[in-house]
Design a protein around this motif. Structure first.
Motif, PDB file in Angstrom:
ATOM      1  N   TRP A 142     128.104  67.831   7.581  1.00  0.00           N
ATOM      2  CA  TRP A 142     128.602  66.460   7.719  1.00  0.00           C
ATOM      3  C   TRP A 142     127.828  65.668   8.774  1.00  0.00           C
ATOM      4  O   TRP A 142     127.881  64.449   8.786  1.00  0.00           O
ATOM      5  CB  TRP A 142     130.099  66.456   8.034  1.00  0.00           C
ATOM      6  CG  TRP A 142     130.535  67.371   9.124  1.00  0.00           C
ATOM      7  CD1 TRP A 142     130.631  67.093  10.458  1.00  0.00           C
ATOM      8  CD2 TRP A 142     130.949  68.740   8.980  1.00  0.00           C
ATOM      9  NE1 TRP A 142     131.072  68.187  11.151  1.00  0.00           N
ATOM     10  CE2 TRP A 142     131.281  69.219  10.279  1.00  0.00           C
ATOM     11  CE3 TRP A 142     131.092  69.617   7.885  1.00  0.00           C
ATOM     12  CZ2 TRP A 142     131.734  70.519  10.500  1.00  0.00           C
ATOM     13  CZ3 TRP A 142     131.533  70.903   8.116  1.00  0.00           C
ATOM     14  CH2 TRP A 142     131.845  71.344   9.407  1.00  0.00           C
ATOM     15  N   SER A 251     126.309  58.248   1.802  1.00  0.00           N
ATOM     16  CA  SER A 251     126.040  59.547   1.200  1.00  0.00           C
ATOM     17  C   SER A 251     124.550  59.806   1.166  1.00  0.00           C
ATOM     18  O   SER A 251     123.736  58.884   1.209  1.00  0.00           O
ATOM     19  CB  SER A 251     126.614  59.615  -0.219  1.00  0.00           C
ATOM     20  OG  SER A 251     128.021  59.484  -0.199  1.00  0.00           O
ATOM     21  N   ASN A 267     130.748  59.490   1.662  1.00  0.00           N
ATOM     22  CA  ASN A 267     130.668  60.465   2.753  1.00  0.00           C
ATOM     23  C   ASN A 267     130.396  61.861   2.204  1.00  0.00           C
ATOM     24  O   ASN A 267     131.121  62.822   2.476  1.00  0.00           O
ATOM     25  CB  ASN A 267     131.958  60.451   3.573  1.00  0.00           C
ATOM     26  CG  ASN A 267     132.250  59.075   4.124  1.00  0.00           C
ATOM     27  OD1 ASN A 267     132.919  58.265   3.467  1.00  0.00           O
ATOM     28  ND2 ASN A 267     131.738  58.780   5.301  1.00  0.00           N
ATOM     29  N   THR A 268     129.338  61.927   1.425  1.00  0.00           N
ATOM     30  CA  THR A 268     129.047  63.109   0.613  1.00  0.00           C
ATOM     31  C   THR A 268     127.589  63.513   0.738  1.00  0.00           C
ATOM     32  O   THR A 268     126.716  62.677   0.936  1.00  0.00           O
ATOM     33  CB  THR A 268     129.390  62.810  -0.862  1.00  0.00           C
ATOM     34  OG1 THR A 268     130.818  62.827  -1.008  1.00  0.00           O
ATOM     35  CG2 THR A 268     128.798  63.818  -1.821  1.00  0.00           C
ATOM     36  N   ASN A 284     137.382  60.399  -0.173  1.00  0.00           N
ATOM     37  CA  ASN A 284     136.776  60.577   1.156  1.00  0.00           C
ATOM     38  C   ASN A 284     137.758  60.266   2.284  1.00  0.00           C
ATOM     39  O   ASN A 284     137.369  60.161   3.441  1.00  0.00           O
ATOM     40  CB  ASN A 284     135.521  59.715   1.295  1.00  0.00           C
ATOM     41  CG  ASN A 284     135.823  58.227   1.315  1.00  0.00           C
ATOM     42  OD1 ASN A 284     136.861  57.783   0.827  1.00  0.00           O
ATOM     43  ND2 ASN A 284     134.916  57.444   1.872  1.00  0.00           N
ATOM     44  N   GLY A 311     133.859  63.308   2.084  1.00  0.00           N
ATOM     45  CA  GLY A 311     133.942  63.526   0.641  1.00  0.00           C
ATOM     46  C   GLY A 311     133.713  64.979   0.287  1.00  0.00           C
ATOM     47  O   GLY A 311     134.569  65.827   0.501  1.00  0.00           O
ATOM     48  N   THR A 328     139.591  65.320  -0.783  1.00  0.00           N
ATOM     49  CA  THR A 328     138.893  65.059   0.471  1.00  0.00           C
ATOM     50  C   THR A 328     138.409  66.365   1.093  1.00  0.00           C
ATOM     51  O   THR A 328     139.129  67.364   1.093  1.00  0.00           O
ATOM     52  CB  THR A 328     139.838  64.350   1.455  1.00  0.00           C
ATOM     53  OG1 THR A 328     140.491  63.270   0.800  1.00  0.00           O
ATOM     54  CG2 THR A 328     139.080  63.829   2.665  1.00  0.00           C
TER      55      THR A 328
END
Length: 406
Positions: A142, A251, A267-268, A284, A311, A328
């Motif tokens: 992350w 992302s 957010n992946t 997410n 995500g 999530t």
């Protein structure tokens, strides 16, 4: 400098799973470059890779150490750190047996000599130690999407200095054009590029279909395709040779992966050769707005982290069927085939086949057959090196302890 060595810290490599199952840390993409490409630009030399043995054949890039080999006056750099101007200045000033640290973690060391069995990470005596207080450190997957905006802006400055953007023909709307840089042979028609919040960098050969909207900071890497009506929000990187559509925010998509249809991705991190089926959506943010828990391969359990927007993290070669709904903070291993009703589990082991239960395993022959067909469609050869990496992982998949000890 002719060459230097980027090494994988053992703790960082484990913590960056599943992304690092199939690559050294230095081949992670964030911003516009991979970590290796960025270090090579700053250092002005070729990076050699020191990584896990089962990855080293594919990613050696010329480093093939034998037991009797000795390297003299060599610089080792921890590939989890992102270079900046101040750090580079200190590195170039290093003398033999001097090191640079960030807190308790070594960033770089210059050795008078190095041989095959020597563990330079356990050296305790240095002639001198320099300390860097401000540097981006990629410890967990992350961290890639968290730091993507700042790294992307830094890369944009490096790439555009002293250069002029190409023009794009057609009926397009470029807002804050001074912060938009286009390489050659870009196709675009009836699109909107808005660089008010951050820069937009589009590499050569990219095709952006009508109705697409991009709000920076964003990087679209070479020969990727944006389908009609694609919406890309800031802090996003689309790697080379990808096909994307729908809505994407904060992302990073590595090369040769597809999210070609409608659906939300936020957010992946998607590895290479992934495919997200039509209508797939990724949550997410939890409904209660609380911080998330994330699967840890070494602990074999979920643990809390101080992040609210998260995500999925998806390893290479994994795929989701149409209308898949991801919860999530989901962790997806390598070469999974995800389908079925309901939400898939928040941890999906590598090579698993199915949905809620995930108790079936894809045969290794099927793994290879699918990879070969998929890569051939992009005129890429599924090599013996690719096969060897997947085979190594496949026969360790039931032993998580082996995974974290390789």
């Amino acid at each position: 400098m002719d060459y230097f060595i980027l090494y994988d810290g053992n703790i960082e490599w484990k913590n960056l799973l599943p992304i690092t199952f199939t690559r050294p840390i230095s081949e992670i993409r964030l911003g516009i470059f991979t970590i290796r490409e960025r270090w090579e630009k700053y250092m002005g030399g070729k990076a050699l890779i020191y990584t896990k043995k089962f990855l080293s054949k594919k990613y050696s890039f010329g480093l093939d150490l034998k037991k009797k080999d000795i390297l003299k006056n060599i610089l080792f750099i921890n590939s989890s750190f992102i270079p900046n101007k101040k750090l580079i200045q200190v590195i170039f000033d290093l003398k033999e047996n001097e090191a640079i640290f960030f807190k308790e973690k070594m960033i770089a060391i210059k050795l008078s000599y190095f041989y095959y069995k020597k563990n330079f990470q356990k050296i305790k005596k240095y002639k001198k130690i320099y300390h860097i207080n401000k540097v981006i450190y990629i410890q967990y997957p992350w961290d890639i999407f968290i730091n993507n905006e700042s790294v992307l802006k830094q890369d944009y400055t490096i790439l555009t200095k002293g250069k002029s953007s190409f023009n794009v023909f057609g009926n397009n709307h470029l807002l804050y054009k001074e912060k938009i840089f286009l390489e050659e042979n870009i196709y675009a028609e009836n699109i909107v590029l808005n660089a008010k919040i951050g820069p937009i960098y589009i590499e050569k050969g990219v095709k952006i279909m009508e109705g697409s909207m991009i709000r920076g900071p964003v990087a679209i890497c070479k020969k990727s395709i944006l389908n009609m009506g694609t919406k890309i929000y800031g802090s996003t990187t689309i790697g080379p040779f990808c096909k994307v559509g729908g809505e994407i925010k904060n992302s990073v998509i590595f090369s040769y992966s597809n999210k070609a249809h409608d659906g939300f991705l936020g957010n992946t991190i998607l590895g290479e050769w992934c495919n997200i089926g039509a209508g797939t959506n990724i949550s997410n943010l939890r409904n209660d707005y609380s911080k998330v828990t994330v699967w840890n391969y070494e602990k074999k359990d979920f643990f809390p982290i101080d992040i609210q927007f998260f995500g999925i993290i998806m390893g290479d070669y994994s795929k989701s069927s149409i209308n898949t709904q991801f919860n999530t903070a989901t962790i997806v291993g390598v070469n999974t085939n995800i389908f079925g009703y309901g939400f898939p589990p928040r941890y999906i082991p590598s090579f698993s086949f199915g949905g809620i239960q995930n108790k079936k395993v894809i045969s290794f022959q099927k793994v290879c057959d699918t990879a070969e067909i998929m890569m051939k469609r992009r005129n890429v050869f599924f090599s013996f090196l690719d096969k060897d990496i997947l085979e190594y992982l496949y026969y360790l998949m039931d032993d998580i302890t082996s995974f974290v000890n390789i």
